[in-house]
Design a protein around this motif. Structure first.
Motif, PDB file in Angstrom:
ATOM      1  N   UNK A   1       0.874  -1.170   0.000  1.00  0.00           N
ATOM      2  CA  UNK A   1       0.000   0.000   0.000  1.00  0.00           C
ATOM      3  C   UNK A   1       0.907   1.215   0.000  1.00  0.00           C
ATOM      4  N   UNK A   2       0.558   2.202  -0.802  1.00  0.00           N
ATOM      5  CA  UNK A   2       1.356   3.421  -0.855  1.00  0.00           C
ATOM      6  C   UNK A   2       0.401   4.594  -0.941  1.00  0.00           C
ATOM      7  N   UNK A   3       0.636   5.596  -0.098  1.00  0.00           N
ATOM      8  CA  UNK A   3      -0.226   6.771  -0.100  1.00  0.00           C
ATOM      9  C   UNK A   3       0.622   8.035  -0.241  1.00  0.00           C
ATOM     10  N   UNK A   4      -0.059   9.128  -0.539  1.00  0.00           N
ATOM     11  CA  UNK A   4       0.647  10.406  -0.626  1.00  0.00           C
ATOM     12  C   UNK A   4       1.028  10.873   0.778  1.00  0.00           C
ATOM     13  N   UNK A   5       1.861  11.861   0.814  1.00  0.00           N
ATOM     14  CA  UNK A   5       2.430  12.382   2.065  1.00  0.00           C
ATOM     15  C   UNK A   5       1.396  12.661   3.148  1.00  0.00           C
ATOM     16  N   UNK A   6       0.261  13.242   2.792  1.00  0.00           N
ATOM     17  CA  UNK A   6      -0.689  13.688   3.805  1.00  0.00           C
ATOM     18  C   UNK A   6      -1.768  12.701   4.185  1.00  0.00           C
ATOM     19  N   UNK A   7      -1.719  11.473   3.661  1.00  0.00           N
ATOM     20  CA  UNK A   7      -2.774  10.502   3.936  1.00  0.00           C
ATOM     21  C   UNK A   7      -2.223   9.345   4.768  1.00  0.00           C
ATOM     22  N   UNK A   8      -2.730   9.225   5.986  1.00  0.00           N
ATOM     23  CA  UNK A   8      -2.295   8.166   6.888  1.00  0.00           C
ATOM     24  C   UNK A   8      -2.980   6.841   6.598  1.00  0.00           C
ATOM     25  N   UNK A   9      -2.349   5.769   7.054  1.00  0.00           N
ATOM     26  CA  UNK A   9      -2.857   4.414   6.845  1.00  0.00           C
ATOM     27  C   UNK A   9      -3.664   3.933   8.047  1.00  0.00           C
ATOM     28  N   UNK A  10      -4.368   2.811   7.874  1.00  0.00           N
ATOM     29  CA  UNK A  10      -5.247   2.255   8.886  1.00  0.00           C
ATOM     30  C   UNK A  10      -4.774   0.846   9.230  1.00  0.00           C
ATOM     31  N   UNK A  11      -4.335   0.630  10.460  1.00  0.00           N
ATOM     32  CA  UNK A  11      -3.813  -0.670  10.868  1.00  0.00           C
ATOM     33  C   UNK A  11      -4.890  -1.746  10.882  1.00  0.00           C
ATOM     34  N   UNK A  12      -6.149  -1.391  11.139  1.00  0.00           N
ATOM     35  CA  UNK A  12      -7.225  -2.397  11.085  1.00  0.00           C
ATOM     36  C   UNK A  12      -7.295  -3.026   9.700  1.00  0.00           C
ATOM     37  N   UNK A  13      -7.211  -2.212   8.672  1.00  0.00           N
ATOM     38  CA  UNK A  13      -7.275  -2.720   7.308  1.00  0.00           C
ATOM     39  C   UNK A  13      -6.034  -3.546   6.974  1.00  0.00           C
ATOM     40  N   UNK A  14      -4.887  -3.144   7.482  1.00  0.00           N
ATOM     41  CA  UNK A  14      -3.665  -3.928   7.271  1.00  0.00           C
ATOM     42  C   UNK A  14      -3.821  -5.313   7.891  1.00  0.00           C
ATOM     43  N   UNK A  15      -4.323  -5.380   9.108  1.00  0.00           N
ATOM     44  CA  UNK A  15      -4.520  -6.672   9.782  1.00  0.00           C
ATOM     45  C   UNK A  15      -5.484  -7.535   8.966  1.00  0.00           C
ATOM     46  N   UNK A  16      -6.581  -6.942   8.477  1.00  0.00           N
ATOM     47  CA  UNK A  16      -7.547  -7.688   7.666  1.00  0.00           C
ATOM     48  C   UNK A  16      -6.875  -8.276   6.427  1.00  0.00           C
ATOM     49  N   UNK A  17      -6.059  -7.470   5.758  1.00  0.00           N
ATOM     50  CA  UNK A  17      -5.388  -7.934   4.542  1.00  0.00           C
ATOM     51  C   UNK A  17      -4.372  -9.039   4.848  1.00  0.00           C
ATOM     52  N   UNK A  18      -3.664  -8.925   5.963  1.00  0.00           N
ATOM     53  CA  UNK A  18      -2.702  -9.977   6.332  1.00  0.00           C
ATOM     54  C   UNK A  18      -3.442 -11.278   6.623  1.00  0.00           C
ATOM     55  N   UNK A  19      -4.562 -11.195   7.335  1.00  0.00           N
ATOM     56  CA  UNK A  19      -5.354 -12.405   7.596  1.00  0.00           C
ATOM     57  C   UNK A  19      -5.783 -13.060   6.280  1.00  0.00           C
ATOM     58  N   UNK A  20      -6.204 -12.244   5.323  1.00  0.00           N
ATOM     59  CA  UNK A  20      -6.612 -12.770   4.020  1.00  0.00           C
ATOM     60  C   UNK A  20      -5.427 -13.422   3.309  1.00  0.00           C
ATOM     61  N   UNK A  21      -4.276 -12.771   3.319  1.00  0.00           N
ATOM     62  CA  UNK A  21      -3.082 -13.331   2.671  1.00  0.00           C
ATOM     63  C   UNK A  21      -2.677 -14.654   3.329  1.00  0.00           C
ATOM     64  N   UNK A  22      -2.751 -14.706   4.647  1.00  0.00           N
ATOM     65  CA  UNK A  22      -2.420 -15.951   5.352  1.00  0.00           C
ATOM     66  C   UNK A  22      -3.433 -17.052   5.013  1.00  0.00           C
ATOM     67  N   UNK A  23      -4.707 -16.677   4.926  1.00  0.00           N
ATOM     68  CA  UNK A  23      -5.739 -17.660   4.582  1.00  0.00           C
ATOM     69  C   UNK A  23      -5.482 -18.234   3.188  1.00  0.00           C
ATOM     70  N   UNK A  24      -5.236 -17.363   2.220  1.00  0.00           N
ATOM     71  CA  UNK A  24      -5.004 -17.808   0.846  1.00  0.00           C
ATOM     72  C   UNK A  24      -3.772 -18.714   0.787  1.00  0.00           C
TER      73      UNK A  24
END
Length: 188
Positions: A136-159
Motif C-alpha cells: 500500500x502506498x499513499x501520498x504524504x498527507x494521507x495516513x494508513x489504517x492498521x485495522x485494514x492492514x490486519x484484515x489484509x494480512x489475515x486474508x493473505x495468510x488464509x489464501x
C-alpha cells in the motif's frame, strides 16, 4: 514488472527497539516468518506518529498471527531512539524501527524519493518465503489504517494456507471465500 510476487532483496539495517540494545536486521532474520515493512518519511513529523501509534496498538495481535513489524525511515537508529525518548506516542511502541540512512531498503522496495532522501509512505507484507504479497502506498498527507492492514494480512495468510481459495472484497476471518473455477464465470 510489479513488486507484488517479487522476492525481497538482501539488506542489512540497524534497528532500535524498546528495551533492547541496537541490533542488526537482515533478510535472513525474517526467513520463515511473515513481516511488515512500514515505511514513513521521517522521524519528528506529523502524520507519521499517528500511523506508527495505530500500528503499535495492533502489534501484540500481529505477533500472535506470526507477523513481525518493522517501522522504516531514512533516519538513523540514533534518531529513532531520540524520537522514542521524547514522544509520548512513539514511546509506547514495541516493534523495531530500522534506520535506512544508506537508502538500501527504500531503494529495494522502490519507495525512495531521491530528490529528498526520504521514503514514501508505504507498507509491504512479506510472506515466510520472502515474497511480497501486499503493498500500500499513499501520498504524504494521507495516513494508513492498521485495522485494514490486519484484515489484509489475515486474508493473505488464509489464501496461503488454503490453496485454490480466494478472499472476496471486505473478507473477514470466518467469512465465505471463493474457489475460482469455470463454473463461477459470469455468476458473481
Amino acid at each position: 514488472m510489479g513488486i507484488i510476487g517479487s522476492t525481497i532483496t538482501p539488506f542489512k539495517a540497524t534497528a532500535f527497539q524498546t528495551g533492547k540494545d541496537f541490533f542488526d536486521v537482515t533478510e535472513k532474520d525474517i526467513a520463515g516468518k511473515w513481516a511488515v515493512f512500514f515505511f514513513y518519511p521521517a522521524d519528528f513529523t506529523f502524520v507519521c506518529p499517528t500511523e506508527l501509534e495505530d500500528l503499535g496498538e495492533h502489534y501484540d495481535m500481529l505477533q500472535k498471527m506470526g507477523v513481525e513489524v518493522f517501522g522504516v525511515s531514512t533516519d538513523t537508529h540514533f534518531s529513532h531512539k531520540a524520537w522514542h525518548d521524547t514522544s509520548e506516542k512513539i514511546n509506547k511502541i514495541k516493534y523495531a524501527f530500522l534506520g535506512d540512512q544508506l537508502h538500501t531498503l527504500s531503494k529495494n522496495f522502490g519507495v525512495l524519493r531521491e530528490e529528498m532522501g526520504l521514503a514514501d509512505r508505504a507498507t509491504f507484507v512479506v510472506d515466510p518465503d520472502g515474497v511480497i504479497q501486499l503493498m500500500e502506498q499513499t501520498c504524504e498527507g494521507v495516513g494508513r489504517n492498521a485495522n485494514e492492514l490486519v484484515r489484509k494480512i489475515r486474508a493473505a495468510q488464509y489464501v496461503r494456507n488454503n490453496p485454490g481459495q480466494v478472499c472476496p472484497a471486505k473478507w473477514e476471518e470466518g467469512s465465505d471465500t471463493l474457489a475460482p473455477s469455470l463454473d463461477l464465470v459470469g455468476k458473481i
